[in-house]
Scaffold this motif. Structure first.
Motif, PDB file in Angstrom:
ATOM      1  N   LYS A 401       0.939  -1.186  -0.071  1.00 35.77           N
ATOM      2  CA  LYS A 401      -0.095  -0.029  -0.092  1.00 35.77           C
ATOM      3  C   LYS A 401       0.871   1.172   0.120  1.00 35.77           C
ATOM      4  CE  LYS A 401      -3.931   2.091   2.652  1.00 35.77           C
ATOM      5  NZ  LYS A 401      -4.769   1.932   3.801  1.00 35.77           N
ATOM      6  N   GLU A 402       0.410   2.303  -0.439  1.00 36.45           N
ATOM      7  CA  GLU A 402       1.165   3.414  -0.426  1.00 36.45           C
ATOM      8  C   GLU A 402       0.194   4.799  -0.948  1.00 36.45           C
ATOM      9  OE1 GLU A 402       3.164   4.682  -4.673  1.00 36.45           O
ATOM     10  OE2 GLU A 402       4.025   2.993  -4.240  1.00 36.45           O
ATOM     11  N   ASP A 403       0.710   6.014  -0.506  1.00 36.29           N
ATOM     12  CA  ASP A 403      -0.068   7.132  -0.836  1.00 36.29           C
ATOM     13  C   ASP A 403       0.980   7.984  -1.273  1.00 36.29           C
ATOM     14  OD1 ASP A 403      -1.622   9.407  -0.890  1.00 36.29           O
ATOM     15  OD2 ASP A 403      -2.457   9.075   1.234  1.00 36.29           O
ATOM     16  N   ARG A 404       0.834   8.674  -2.644  1.00 33.63           N
ATOM     17  CA  ARG A 404       1.862   9.369  -3.320  1.00 33.63           C
ATOM     18  C   ARG A 404       1.535  10.590  -3.982  1.00 33.63           C
ATOM     19  NH1 ARG A 404       6.438   6.936  -6.796  1.00 33.63           N
ATOM     20  NH2 ARG A 404       5.805   5.056  -5.717  1.00 33.63           N
ATOM     21  N   ASN A 405       2.358  11.569  -3.970  1.00 33.16           N
ATOM     22  CA  ASN A 405       2.143  12.899  -4.577  1.00 33.16           C
ATOM     23  C   ASN A 405       3.696  12.898  -5.500  1.00 33.16           C
ATOM     24  OD1 ASN A 405      -0.192  14.503  -3.228  1.00 33.16           O
ATOM     25  ND2 ASN A 405       1.197  13.741  -1.458  1.00 33.16           N
ATOM     26  N   ILE A 406       3.203  13.432  -6.808  1.00 34.93           N
ATOM     27  CA  ILE A 406       4.403  13.488  -7.950  1.00 34.93           C
ATOM     28  C   ILE A 406       4.123  14.953  -8.326  1.00 34.93           C
ATOM     29  CG2 ILE A 406       5.498  12.804  -9.966  1.00 34.93           C
ATOM     30  CD1 ILE A 406       3.806  10.167  -9.669  1.00 34.93           C
ATOM     31  N   TYR A 407       5.457  15.518  -8.163  1.00 38.08           N
ATOM     32  CA  TYR A 407       5.578  16.990  -8.735  1.00 38.08           C
ATOM     33  C   TYR A 407       6.600  16.802  -9.886  1.00 38.08           C
ATOM     34  CZ  TYR A 407       3.596  17.786  -4.005  1.00 38.08           C
ATOM     35  OH  TYR A 407       2.674  17.838  -2.961  1.00 38.08           O
ATOM     36  N   GLY A 408       6.336  17.594 -10.936  1.00 33.80           N
ATOM     37  CA  GLY A 408       7.486  17.528 -12.070  1.00 33.80           C
ATOM     38  C   GLY A 408       7.275  18.701 -13.112  1.00 33.80           C
ATOM     39  N   TYR A 409       8.442  18.623 -13.556  1.00 32.16           N
ATOM     40  CA  TYR A 409       8.661  19.994 -14.726  1.00 32.16           C
ATOM     41  C   TYR A 409       9.463  19.351 -15.888  1.00 32.16           C
ATOM     42  CZ  TYR A 409      10.693  23.902 -17.156  1.00 32.16           C
ATOM     43  OH  TYR A 409      11.366  24.771 -18.093  1.00 32.16           O
ATOM     44  N   ASN A 410       9.332  19.595 -16.995  1.00 29.38           N
ATOM     45  CA  ASN A 410       9.732  19.403 -18.345  1.00 29.38           C
ATOM     46  C   ASN A 410      10.013  20.717 -19.093  1.00 29.38           C
ATOM     47  OD1 ASN A 410       9.803  16.470 -17.696  1.00 29.38           O
ATOM     48  ND2 ASN A 410       7.985  16.127 -18.535  1.00 29.38           N
ATOM     49  N   GLY A 411      11.261  20.972 -19.454  1.00 30.05           N
ATOM     50  CA  GLY A 411      11.505  22.171 -20.045  1.00 30.05           C
ATOM     51  C   GLY A 411      12.586  21.808 -21.178  1.00 30.05           C
ATOM     52  N   SER A 412      12.166  22.345 -22.470  1.00 31.27           N
ATOM     53  CA  SER A 412      12.957  22.138 -23.663  1.00 31.27           C
ATOM     54  C   SER A 412      13.002  22.990 -24.629  1.00 31.27           C
ATOM     55  CB  SER A 412      12.595  20.655 -24.145  1.00 31.27           C
ATOM     56  OG  SER A 412      11.178  20.869 -24.821  1.00 31.27           O
ATOM     57  N   TYR A 413      14.169  23.101 -25.260  1.00 32.05           N
ATOM     58  CA  TYR A 413      14.503  24.210 -26.546  1.00 32.05           C
ATOM     59  C   TYR A 413      14.812  23.304 -27.703  1.00 32.05           C
ATOM     60  CZ  TYR A 413      16.517  27.847 -29.302  1.00 32.05           C
ATOM     61  OH  TYR A 413      17.145  28.695 -30.185  1.00 32.05           O
ATOM     62  N   HIS A 414      14.156  23.664 -28.707  1.00 35.15           N
ATOM     63  CA  HIS A 414      14.179  23.096 -29.989  1.00 35.15           C
ATOM     64  C   HIS A 414      14.793  24.143 -31.120  1.00 35.15           C
ATOM     65  CE1 HIS A 414      12.505  21.526 -33.998  1.00 35.15           C
ATOM     66  NE2 HIS A 414      13.657  20.752 -33.712  1.00 35.15           N
ATOM     67  N   LYS A 415      15.499  23.682 -32.030  1.00 36.51           N
ATOM     68  CA  LYS A 415      15.613  24.892 -33.124  1.00 36.51           C
ATOM     69  C   LYS A 415      16.421  24.072 -34.152  1.00 36.51           C
ATOM     70  CE  LYS A 415      17.577  29.476 -34.017  1.00 36.51           C
ATOM     71  NZ  LYS A 415      18.100  29.054 -35.260  1.00 36.51           N
ATOM     72  N   ASN A 416      16.075  24.340 -35.401  1.00 38.36           N
ATOM     73  CA  ASN A 416      16.660  23.973 -36.723  1.00 38.36           C
ATOM     74  C   ASN A 416      17.455  25.072 -36.973  1.00 38.36           C
ATOM     75  OD1 ASN A 416      15.774  21.116 -37.247  1.00 38.36           O
ATOM     76  ND2 ASN A 416      13.730  22.178 -37.106  1.00 38.36           N
ATOM     77  N   PHE A 417      18.724  24.965 -37.600  1.00 39.66           N
ATOM     78  CA  PHE A 417      19.192  26.022 -38.003  1.00 39.66           C
ATOM     79  C   PHE A 417      20.710  25.315 -39.192  1.00 39.66           C
ATOM     80  CE2 PHE A 417      21.497  24.824 -34.299  1.00 39.66           C
ATOM     81  CZ  PHE A 417      22.363  25.019 -34.373  1.00 39.66           C
ATOM     82  N   PHE A 418      21.480  26.402 -39.626  1.00 38.09           N
ATOM     83  CA  PHE A 418      22.676  26.266 -40.443  1.00 38.09           C
ATOM     84  C   PHE A 418      23.716  26.339 -39.767  1.00 38.09           C
ATOM     85  CE2 PHE A 418      18.998  26.222 -43.449  1.00 38.09           C
ATOM     86  CZ  PHE A 418      19.089  24.901 -44.388  1.00 38.09           C
TER      87      PHE A 418
END
Length: 751
Positions: A401-418
Motif C-alpha cells: 500500500k502507498e499514498d503518493r504525490n508526484i511533482y514534475g517539470y519538463n523544459g526543452s528548447y528546439h531549433k533547426n538552423f544552419f
C-alpha cells in the motif's frame, strides 16, 4: 526583347524570394474537420528542406531555402499534396493548406526518420492509422515485439515483455502519456510499476516508441526502450459508445466538445470524456472489476506565438483477483483451471493528474516547451504467492500500500538552423521529478482484514533531476549524425517507521549517445544507434547500499534499416545488443534486497507491412533474443521468464465507411522459468478477431478475444509455495489463466 524577358525572370524570382521571406510558414489543416494535421511532413524539391508541422499544424519557413519553389506535404491518413509557393494565399504572413483524409495505401508511404522521432515512426503512424486503438489490451501491443500479461484480476498493471526482458511491470521500459511519467519509482509492488489503465484508449492520437537507450530526452527506465502516448488535442466528433459482452461485461464512454468549432481552422479545443466499465470476469470467483475514467482537456493558441495545453484526468478502480495457481493444485483436481487457492486477493487504486504545457515559438525559428504536472496516486494490493509457506496457520497473504504525490517539470528548447551550409538541429532540456510517498507498506494479512505481521513501513522522498543536450548534423543530404549527452542526479530519503531510522543518499549517472541515420532514398534508410541508459533502483535499496550500484548502466547498439520494396511492401529489421551492469534489487513482495548480476542480451527484430489488395493489409513482427546472465556457469545463466522468440501479426481490412475487420495472432514460445532451464514456462498461440460496420454517424462492432478458445497460461512463475497441510514447500510453475473465448459487441454514435 531578350532584356525584357530577363527583367521579367528577375522580377519574378525577386517576388518569389520576397514572398518566402515575408511568409512565416503555413498551417496544415484537415479539409473536413478543420482540425490541425499534426506532424505533417513537408519537403522541397531537392529534399534540402524537411520539417514536421507542430501541434497546431504549423510548419515554419525559417530554414526554407530561397530557391525553393514547390513543397510536397504528406501525412499517413491523408492525400499527399504538392504546393507551388507562388500560388499561396497569404494572410498575416501565413497561409493555410487543406489536406483531405483518406485510408492510406502503402504505395504512398515514404521511409523517413528524424533524430527526434526515430526509425519506427513510419511503422507506428501506419499501424495506428490502419488499426485504431479501441480497448485497453491494445494500448501497449502497438509496439512491435512487446507482450503483456495480466495476473491480478485486471486492475493491476500488466506484466511486460520486450527484447529478452521480463520487464516485470515496467522496470526497463519508459512509459509516458502527454509528457507525464507513467512509471512509479520506489513503488510498493515493484520498481518502475506502470499502470496505464487511466488512459482512455479511444482518445489516443499517436504512439511514439523506440527500442534501446538511444534518445537523450528519455531518462529513467529507458533500457529496453520507451513508449510515449499522445492523447487527442481535438475531438473531430462528439461520440457516445456502449459495449457489452460475456462474463457480465459492460462499458460506456462519451466524448463531448465543449467549444463550438469556428473559422477556417480550429485554433482552440475544449472537450470532456468519461468512461465506466465493469466485468464479473471469467474466473470461478467473481472479479467484480470496476473502473472509472474522466478527462477534461483544453488546447489552444493564447497568442500569436504561444499554445497552451491544460489537462485534468481522474481514475479509480477496484477489483478482486484469484491469484496464481500451482500446477500441482490443478493436476490433483484441487482447483479448476480458472479457480483460486486464495480468492480474497485483489485491490484498489486511483490516480488524479493535472498537466499544463506551454509551447512558445520564437522569432529565430526555435521553440520552447515548458511543462508542469502533478499526480495524486493511491494504491492498495492484496496478494498471496506462497500460500502457507511462511505462516502455516494464517497464510501468506500480503498487503502492499502507498499514498503518493508526484511533482514534475519538463523544459526543452528546439531549433533547426544552419552551420555554414550544413543543416543542424539542437535539442536541450531539463527534467525534474519529485516523489513524496507516505506510509508505503508491506504487511502480512489474513482475508484483507486482519494484520498478522508488519514487514516494511515508512515514508520515501525521491528526486530525479536530469539535463540533456542533443545535436544533429546533416553531414550530407543522405547522412545525419546525432550526438547527445544526458546527466541525471538522484536524491533518496527513507524514514523507516518500524525501526525509527532515517537514511538518505544520492547518486549520479552520465549517459552519452551517438546515432547515425543514412537515407539512401525514399525507399531505404539505414541506421546505427549507440547509447548508454539506466534504470534507477528503489530508495530502500539506495539508502541501504549508500548509493552504490543503484543506478545501473545499460549499454546498447542497434544496426538496422527500414526498406520499401516495390510499391506495397515495407519492412524494418535490426540486429541489437544490450549489456546491463550489476545492481542491487528491492524485492517488493518480500521486503528484502537481493544482488543482481551483470546481464547481456542480443537479438534480431523483424517487422513487415504488406498491402495484399486494395484495403487489405498484412503485418507481422518477429523478435528473437538470447538473454543471459554473466559471471556464472553457462548451464545456470538463463534469465527466468525472459522471452526468446515471439511473434505477432495479422490481417486488417480497412475502409473509411462500410465493413472493417481484423484477424490477429499472438505467439510466445517456451522459455526458461529458472536459471538452469529445468523448469519451462510453456508458450501459447492465441488468435483474436474483430469486425466493424462504419457509417458517417454511427459504427457497430464485434470483438473476440481467443477466437478458438484455447486454454493458455498468460503469466507463469517458478515459485516455491506450500499448500495448506502440505508437509514441505514445492517449487514449480504457478500460473494465471489467460482469457477464454470472449465476445464483446459495441455501438458508437457520432454527432
Amino acid at each position: 526583347m531578350s532584356r525584357v524577358i530577363l527583367l521579367c525572370v528577375f522580377l519574378g524570382s525577386s517576388l518569389l524570394a520576397v514572398s518566402q521571406t515575408n511568409i512565416k510558414g503555413i498551417y496544415i489543416i484537415n479539409a473536413e474537420t478543420r482540425v490541425p494535421v499534426q506532424e505533417a511532413f513537408l519537403q522541397n524539391e531537392d529534399a534540402s528542406f524537411n520539417i514536421e508541422a507542430d501541434e497546431n499544424g504549423f510548419a515554419s519557413f525559417k530554414t526554407l531555402p530561397s530557391t525553393a519553389s514547390t513543397l510536397t506535404i504528406s501525412r499517413i491518413g491523408f492525400e499527399t499534396k504538392k504546393v507551388h509557393l507562388d500560388t499561396l494565399s497569404i494572410t498575416n504572413n501565413t497561409a493555410i493548406i487543406y489536406l483531405k483524409a483518406k485510408v492510406s495505401n502503402l504505395q504512398e508511404v515514404q521511409v523517413k526518420a528524424t533524430a527526434r522521432s526515430g526509425v519506427f515512426k513510419t511503422i507506428s503512424d501506419l499501424d495506428i492509422h490502419l488499426r485504431p486503438i479501441n480497448n485497453s489490451q491494445e494500448v501497449l501491443r502497438m509496439v512491435p515485439g512487446l507482450f503483456i500479461g495480466q495476473h491480478a484480476g485486471g486492475g493491476k498493471a500488466e506484466q511486460i515483455f520486450l527484447r529478452g526482458f521480463d520487464l516485470d511491470h515496467g522496470t526497463d521500459i519508459n512509459l509516458s502519456v502527454d509528457g507525464m511519467p507513467v512509471n512509479m519509482v520506489s513503488h510498493a509492488h515493484g520498481q518502475g510499476y506502470a499502470d496505464l489503465h487511466w488512459v482512455i484508449p479511444e482518445l489516443i492520437d499517436k504512439v511514439n516508441f523506440n527500442k534501446g537507450p538511444y534518445f537523450a530526452d528519455k531518462g529513467n527506465f529507458t533500457t529496453a526502450g520507451f513508449v510515449e502516448f499522445k492523447t487527442k488535442d481535438y475531438l473531430e466528433n462528439n461520440f457516445v459508445k456502449v459495449e457489452g459482452g460475456q462474463f457480465n461485461t459492460f462499458r460506456g464512454i462519451a466524448g463531448i466538445n465543449l467549444l463550438k468549432p469556428k473559422g477556417d481552422r480550429r485554433s482552440q479545443s475544449l472537450y470532456f470524456a468519461g468512461e465506466a466499465s465493469y466485468t464479473k470476469g471469467y474466473f470461478d470467483s467473481p472479479q467484480d472489476f470496476g473502473r472509472y475514467n474522466g478527462i477534461l482537456k483544453y488546447h489552444g493558441s493564447i497568442s500569436s506565438s504561444s499554445t497552451l495545453t491544460a489537462t485534468g484526468t481522474a481514475f479509480t478502480s477496484k477489483w478482486n483477483a484469484s491469484g496464481q495457481i500451482p500446477n500441482r493444485a490443478l493436476e490433483s483436481g484441487m482447483v479448476g483451471f480458472y479457480g483460486a487457492i486464495d480468492n480474497t486477493e485483489g485491490g484498489k487504486t486511483s490516480r488524479y493528474n493535472t498537466n499544463l504545457e506551454l509551447l512558445t515559438s520564437l522569432n529565430n525559428g526555435g521553440a520552447i516547451r515548458n511543462q508542469v504536472f502533478y499526480s495524486r496516486y493511491k494504491f492498495e494490493l492484496y496478494s498471496n504467492f506462497t500460500f502457507y509457506k511462511e505462516d502455516p496457520i494464517n497464510g501468506d497473504q500480503i498487503r502492499q500500500k502507498e499514498d503518493r504525490n508526484i511533482y514534475g517539470y519538463n523544459g526543452s528548447y528546439h531549433k533547426n538552423f544552419f552551420i555554414g551550409n550544413m543543416p543542424s538541429e539542437t535539442n536541450v532540456g531539463i527534467q525534474v521529478r519529485y516523489d513524496d510517498i507516505n506510509n508505503i507498506e508491506l504487511t502480512r494479512t489474513k482475508n484483507r482484514t486482519i494484520n498478522t505481521a508488519g514487514i516494511m513501513l515508512g515514508d520515501i522522498n525521491e528526486m530525479n533531476a536530469g539535463a540533456y543536450w542533443s545535436q544533429r548534423l546533416s553531414l550530407s543530404k543522405q547522412l545525419d549524425m546525432t550526438g547527445a549527452i544526458r546527466f541525471d542526479y538522484f536524491t533518496n530519503r527513507y524514514n523507516d517507521k518500524l525501526s525509527s531510522q532515517v537514511s538518505s543518499t544520492n547518486a549520479t549517472i552520465i549517459s552519452p549517445k551517438l546515432n547515425f541515420n543514412y537515407r539512401l532514398n525514399d525507399k531505404v534508410q539505414l541506421y546505427l544507434y549507440n547509447g548508454r541508459g539506466f534504470h534507477s533502483n528503489d530508495t530502500r535499496v539506495a539508502v541501504q547500499e549508500g548509493g552504490k550500484k543503484v543506478v545501473p548502466a545499460a549499454y546498447g547498439s542497434d544496426l538496422g534499416g527500414i526498406f520499401k520494396v516495390g510499391r506495397k511492401l515495407l519492412f524494418q529489421s535490426a540486429l541489437w545488443y544490450l549489456w546491463l551492469d550489476q545492481e542491487f534489487v528491492y524485492v517488493g513482495d518480500e521486503g528484502v534486497v537481493e544482488a543482481g548480476g551483470k546481464t547481456r542480451r542480443y537479438g534480431f527484430d523483424f517487422s513487415v507491412r504488406y498491402e495484399v489488395a486494395k484495403n487489405l493489409f498484412a503485418d507481422a513482427d518477429v523478435s528473437m533474443a538470447n538473454p543471459r546472465a554473466l559471471g556464472v556457469e553457462k548451464a545456470e545463466s538463463y534469465l527466468p521468464l525472459a522471452p526468446r522468440f515471439s511473434s505477432v501479426g495479422g490481417l486488417t481490412y480497412r475502409k473509411e465507411q462500410g465493413w472493417n475487420g481484423s484477424l490477429r495472432y499472438r505467439y510466445m514460445a517456451d522459455r526458461p522459468a529458472n536459471e538452469d532451464k529445468s523448469i519451462i514456462a510453456k508458450g501459447y498461440f492465441v488468435t483474436d478477431a474483430a469486425i466493424n460496420y462504419t457509417k458517417k454517424r454511427w459504427e457497430s462492432g464485434l470483438a473476440i478475444q481467443n477466437l478458438f478458445n484455447v486454454k493458455w497460461k498468460e503469466t507463469q512463475f517458478d515459485t516455491e509455495s506450500r499448500l495448506q497441510n502440505e508437509p514441505a514447500p514445492v517449487s514449480e510453475i504457478h500460473f494465471t489463466p489467460g482469457t477464454p473465448f470472449f465476445a464483446r459487441a459495441s455501438f458508437t454514435v457520432f454527432f
